[in-house]
Write an enzyme that holds these catalytic residues in place. Structure first.
Site, PDB file in Angstrom:
ATOM      1  N   LYS A  71       5.383   5.807  -1.526  1.00 45.17           N
ATOM      2  CA  LYS A  71       6.447   6.083  -0.446  1.00 45.17           C
ATOM      3  C   LYS A  71       7.626   6.406  -1.504  1.00 45.17           C
ATOM      4  O   LYS A  71       8.482   7.248  -1.229  1.00 45.17           O
ATOM      5  CB  LYS A  71       6.440   6.372   1.261  1.00 45.17           C
ATOM      6  CG  LYS A  71       5.380   6.707   1.475  1.00 45.17           C
ATOM      7  CD  LYS A  71       5.211   6.262   2.385  1.00 45.17           C
ATOM      8  CE  LYS A  71       3.850   6.614   3.423  1.00 45.17           C
ATOM      9  NZ  LYS A  71       4.096   6.982   4.632  1.00 45.17           N
ATOM     10  N   HIS A 112       0.774  -1.324   0.149  1.00 45.73           N
ATOM     11  CA  HIS A 112       0.059  -0.057   0.402  1.00 45.73           C
ATOM     12  C   HIS A 112       1.123   1.078   0.047  1.00 45.73           C
ATOM     13  O   HIS A 112      -0.005   1.826  -0.703  1.00 45.73           O
ATOM     14  CB  HIS A 112      -0.659   0.182   1.029  1.00 45.73           C
ATOM     15  CG  HIS A 112      -0.250   0.152   2.577  1.00 45.73           C
ATOM     16  ND1 HIS A 112       0.494  -0.227   3.644  1.00 45.73           N
ATOM     17  CD2 HIS A 112      -0.480   1.432   2.776  1.00 45.73           C
ATOM     18  CE1 HIS A 112       1.682  -0.379   3.874  1.00 45.73           C
ATOM     19  NE2 HIS A 112       0.299   1.286   4.535  1.00 45.73           N
ATOM     20  N   HIS A 134       1.294  10.151  -2.616  1.00 42.38           N
ATOM     21  CA  HIS A 134       1.705   8.594  -2.502  1.00 42.38           C
ATOM     22  C   HIS A 134       0.500   7.273  -2.831  1.00 42.38           C
ATOM     23  O   HIS A 134       1.295   6.679  -3.300  1.00 42.38           O
ATOM     24  CB  HIS A 134       3.384   8.208  -1.509  1.00 42.38           C
ATOM     25  CG  HIS A 134       1.774   7.680  -0.140  1.00 42.38           C
ATOM     26  ND1 HIS A 134       1.476   9.324   0.792  1.00 42.38           N
ATOM     27  CD2 HIS A 134       0.930   6.912  -0.101  1.00 42.38           C
ATOM     28  CE1 HIS A 134       0.964   8.265   1.851  1.00 42.38           C
ATOM     29  NE2 HIS A 134       0.772   6.837   1.107  1.00 42.38           N
ATOM     30  N   HIS A 173      -5.607   3.692   0.632  1.00 37.69           N
ATOM     31  CA  HIS A 173      -6.207   3.195   2.415  1.00 37.69           C
ATOM     32  C   HIS A 173      -6.083   4.376   3.704  1.00 37.69           C
ATOM     33  O   HIS A 173      -6.189   4.596   4.519  1.00 37.69           O
ATOM     34  CB  HIS A 173      -4.484   2.556   2.976  1.00 37.69           C
ATOM     35  CG  HIS A 173      -3.505   3.325   2.426  1.00 37.69           C
ATOM     36  ND1 HIS A 173      -3.253   3.406   1.266  1.00 37.69           N
ATOM     37  CD2 HIS A 173      -2.670   4.553   2.528  1.00 37.69           C
ATOM     38  CE1 HIS A 173      -1.818   4.064   0.903  1.00 37.69           C
ATOM     39  NE2 HIS A 173      -1.191   4.490   2.133  1.00 37.69           N
ATOM     40  N   HIS A 174      -6.408   5.727   2.304  1.00 35.99           N
ATOM     41  CA  HIS A 174      -6.163   6.718   3.334  1.00 35.99           C
ATOM     42  C   HIS A 174      -7.519   7.752   3.068  1.00 35.99           C
ATOM     43  O   HIS A 174      -7.679   9.597   3.460  1.00 35.99           O
ATOM     44  CB  HIS A 174      -5.132   8.278   3.018  1.00 35.99           C
ATOM     45  CG  HIS A 174      -3.813   7.882   2.909  1.00 35.99           C
ATOM     46  ND1 HIS A 174      -3.627   7.918   4.524  1.00 35.99           N
ATOM     47  CD2 HIS A 174      -2.806   7.267   3.057  1.00 35.99           C
ATOM     48  CE1 HIS A 174      -1.746   8.344   4.688  1.00 35.99           C
ATOM     49  NE2 HIS A 174      -1.175   7.369   4.045  1.00 35.99           N
TER      50      HIS A 174
END
Length: 226
Positions: free
Chosen positions: A76, A72, A101, A125-126
């Site tokens: 980055k 995930h 990212h 995921h954010h």
């Protein structure tokens, strides 16, 4: 055309003249701890559309969920270490760069044969249930159960990991910080399962290795038969 391959340990390599060249190293920290949380959610449906909440998912879907959790944060790699390791408050421009990212994660996975279907889940995921997350501001029914699961696991792992600007929180501290966001921003079922899991295991479980996915996932998904 660039040929990419996902290795069992989470590395993505480029294939050139029959040799493998690392494109993205295995991500440290939360990227390795998240799979254990992801697999230990027996009431949350994985990526397959024919599995309903509360049902036991097929093992290929469990592997997909594990891989999405493992990869995930691979986006980055496009963010400078100067930003990621900065001990002070980020500038607005730096924070905007960090927020990109998940999009990079999606682009990378979309280019890896066999990983294209992982991209939407791994890159979300954010996102948050009330639409306040990023990168797309998805909300409510737009967020699948795997996306909600990874969001909860990601927040917990971020809070319990050391950062250049703060120490790691304890499990109790992390849960206390997360609790006010339930259920408006974080999924109630996923959070409750996380609480139960941590209470039973006394810490964060480790994700299974690729070779033992089937055996260990079966034990997690059917805890009463062990």
């Amino acid at each position: 055309m660039q040929r990419l391959r996902l290795k069992a340990d989470g590395r993505i390599v480029e294939l050139r003249d029959g040799q493998e060249f690392p494109l993205a190293p295995t991500m440290p920290g939360p990227a390795h701890a998240m799979p254990g949380l992801a697999l230990a959610m027996p009431t949350v449906s994985p990526t397959t559309p024919d599995v309903r909440p509360g049902e036991t998912p097929a093992l290929p879907a469990v592997r997909d969920l594990r891989r999405a959790a493992l990869l995930h944060d691979i986006g980055k790699l496009a963010v400078s270490n100067r930003i990621l390791d900065k001990p002070a408050r980020l500038t607005r421009a730096e924070f905007a760069r960090v927020r990109e990212h998940p999009v990079v994660t999606e682009r990378i996975l979309a280019r890896v044969p066999g990983c294209e279907h992982l991209a939407p889940v791994a890159s979300a995921h954010h996102e948050r249930l009330d639409g306040s997350g990023y990168p797309r501001g998805l909300a409510g029914a737009e967020l699948t159960l795997p996306m909600r699961l990874l969001a909860v696991a990601d927040v917990y792992e971020a809070l319990t990991s050391d950062r250049p600007y703060r120490r790691a929180q304890s499990s109790e501290e992390a849960l206390a910080i997360m609790r006010p966001d339930v259920p408006e921003r974080l999924d109630r079922e996923a959070f409750s399962t996380l609480e139960r899991l941590l209470s039973e295991e006394g810490g964060t479980p480790r994700g299974p290795s690729e070779r033992s996915d089937a055996r260990r996932a079966e034990a997690v998904l059917h805890p009463k038969t062990r």
